[in-house]
Design an enzyme around this catalytic site. Structure first.
Site, mmCIF file in Angstrom:
data_model
loop_
_atom_site.group_PDB
_atom_site.id
_atom_site.type_symbol
_atom_site.label_atom_id
_atom_site.label_comp_id
_atom_site.label_asym_id
_atom_site.label_seq_id
_atom_site.Cartn_x
_atom_site.Cartn_y
_atom_site.Cartn_z
ATOM 1 N N ASP A 145 -2.259 10.581 3.927
ATOM 2 C CA ASP A 145 -2.336 9.726 5.118
ATOM 3 C C ASP A 145 -1.097 9.787 6.004
ATOM 4 O OD1 ASP A 145 -1.164 8.477 2.811
ATOM 5 O OD2 ASP A 145 -1.206 6.551 3.852
ATOM 6 N N GLU B 52 -1.796 6.136 0.924
ATOM 7 C CA GLU B 52 -0.596 5.754 0.160
ATOM 8 C C GLU B 52 0.166 4.647 0.881
ATOM 9 O OE1 GLU B 52 3.149 5.109 -1.304
ATOM 10 O OE2 GLU B 52 2.944 6.048 0.645
HETATM 11 ZN ZN LIG Z 1 5.906 6.257 3.846
HETATM 12 ZN ZN LIG Z 2 5.405 8.640 1.899
#
Ligand SMILES: [Zn+2]
Ligand SMILES: [Zn+2]
Length: 437
Positions: free
Chosen positions: A110, A168
């Site tokens: 991401d 994440e």
């Molecule tokens: Zn980050």
């Molecule tokens: Zn990262």
């Protein structure tokens, strides 16, 4: 220390690792040469893919095109590819040419809601979205590692699971996602993996790897404190309960939770990052809301801080006759590098890099959801230097000017390929009772 509860299939490994720290089992020179040749062969394409992902960044749980690209690259090679894991995640399983245990390698995919401010020819084409945390590099390096290990799969003694994880940086409000969801959806279960590896790019000199046994990052929790007082005319405070004064006392008292109640050798941070309350100059505020984050390394400190915060809020509001709400949400646990796995892999890293390029990692109070994977099975997380050595500093992670040096990509592929092969070799040797010299 976080107690691990390895799945039954891992119990043997865990027991043997604990009983006898294994000797290093470096990758055979012939295989090492083949790995280097495959990295050379695939590098131009991997850099091209990295730039494409950088130009087309996608936010958490929306990594549709990134996931499609990765799956499309791995499927024709014969890897068993599952898509839609934890929303947009990809799990690709490579069966080696020889039987053996299984290990996993994880990349996050991401990007961040940041407007890119570089002059790179491949800068983001997606307004307000940027790979400012280097996850484009992570995805490309792990994809590249899959290509390399697939090309030498006759030498792979076991199975490698490649995890391409969404979100994440956290899923969008109201959605589930990230490493936690990958674990809950069984990404580490089929086949059951005995170890998981992951890494992050870091503003250190190119050619270095930073790594530590034990704590790597902190547990990151969030809290919201609502103080409910009573409104009155600003000139007649005796008729109200001033939520702002109470909130101010709470902010001050929270500082002593860290300075006076937490163990100074066990790093702890309490930050009030947001405070809101009041209506106008001459009205006593009936409500104030404080929001913040708590960072801890140990579960003991996490529990203690949470309990103390609760009693600080309760007692201070009580003194003034106010009401309160205290909401505490646990987030990512601390990333904890399994000490036995770290000890077993240190010679591999030192051998590959040379001792002076293997830099001790100083645990940081940042958060990383790899923690959920490393809590399920023994994990090892390291940091890959991406600063051009000609520059003394570089813009930090999450900066709109962040630009990792792509020359780190081949080293990332090399380190991961060796770690995987070495971990498989070490595990099968241990499981079959053969001990190193
Ligand atoms: Zn980050
Ligand atoms: Zn990262």
């Amino acid at each position: 220390m976080r107690p691990h509860r390895p799945a039954l299939a891992l119990a043997v490994l865990a027991a043997v690792l604990a009983a006898a720290p294994p000797a290093a089992r470096a990758v055979e020179p012939k295989t090492a040469r083949r790995i280097d040749a495959e990295i050379d062969k695939n590098l131009a394409e991997i850099v091209k893919i990295r730039r494409f992902i950088h130009m087309n960044p996608e936010l958490g749980n929306r990594e549709f095109e990134t996931a499609r690209l990765i799956a499309a690259k791995l499927r024709p090679l014969g890897l068993e590819v599952r898509t839609g894991v934890a929303k947009t995640g990809v799990v690709a399983v490579l069966r080696g040419g020889q039987p053996g245990p299984a290990v996993a390698v994880r990349a996050d995919m991401d990007a961040l809601p940041v407007q890119e401010a570089t002059n790179l020819p491949y800068k983001s084409l997606n307004p307000g979205v940027m790979h400012a945390c280097g996850h484009d590099v992570h995805s490309s390096v792990v994809l590249g590692t899959a290509l390399v290990l697939n090309a030498v799969k006759d030498a792979v003694k076991g199975t490698v699971t490649f995890l391409f994880q969404p979100a994440e940086e956290g899923p969008p409000e109201g959605e589930d996602g990230g490493a936690d969801l990958m674990v809950r959806e069984g990404a580490l279960d089929d086949p059951p993996v005995g170890a998981v590896f992951g890494f992050h790019v870091w503003p250190e000199a190119l050619g270095t790897v930073l790594f530590a046994s034990g704590n790597v990052t902190a547990a990151a929790d969030t809290f919201t404190i609502t103080v409910k007082g009573r409104s009155a005319h600003g000139a007649r405070p005796q008729e109200g309960i001033d939520a702002i004064v109470i909130a101010a006392e709470i902010v001050t008292a929270l500082q002593t939770v860290v300075s006076r109640a937490a163990d100074p050798t066990d790093p702890t941070v309490v930050t009030v990052g947001k405070i809101q309350g009041g209506v106008r100059t001459n009205i006593i505020a009936d409500r104030a809301v404080l929001e913040g984050t708590v960072r801890t390394m140990s579960e003991a400190s996490q529990k203690r801080v949470r309990a103390l915060m609760g009693s600080v809020v309760r007692k201070i509001t009580e003194i003034y006759g106010a009401e309160h709400e205290f909401e505490y949400k646990t987030g990512n646990p601390s990333v904890f590098n399994n000490p036995e796995l770290a000890a077993a892999m240190t010679p591999t890293l030192a051998g590959l890099l040379g001792k002076d390029r293997l830099v001790p990692w100083k645990p940081q109070m940042i958060a990383e959801d790899f923690a959920f994977l490393a809590r399920k099975v023994p994990g090892l997380y390291f940091f890959l230097g991406v600063r051009d050595p000609a520059q003394r500093t570089m813009p930090p992670l999450h900066s709109p000017a962040f630009s990792p040096d792509e020359r780190a990509i081949p080293l990332g592929m090399r380190v991961l390929s060796h770690l995987v092969l070495d971990a498989l070799e070490t595990q099968s040797a241990l499981a079959s009772g053969r001990q190193g010299p």
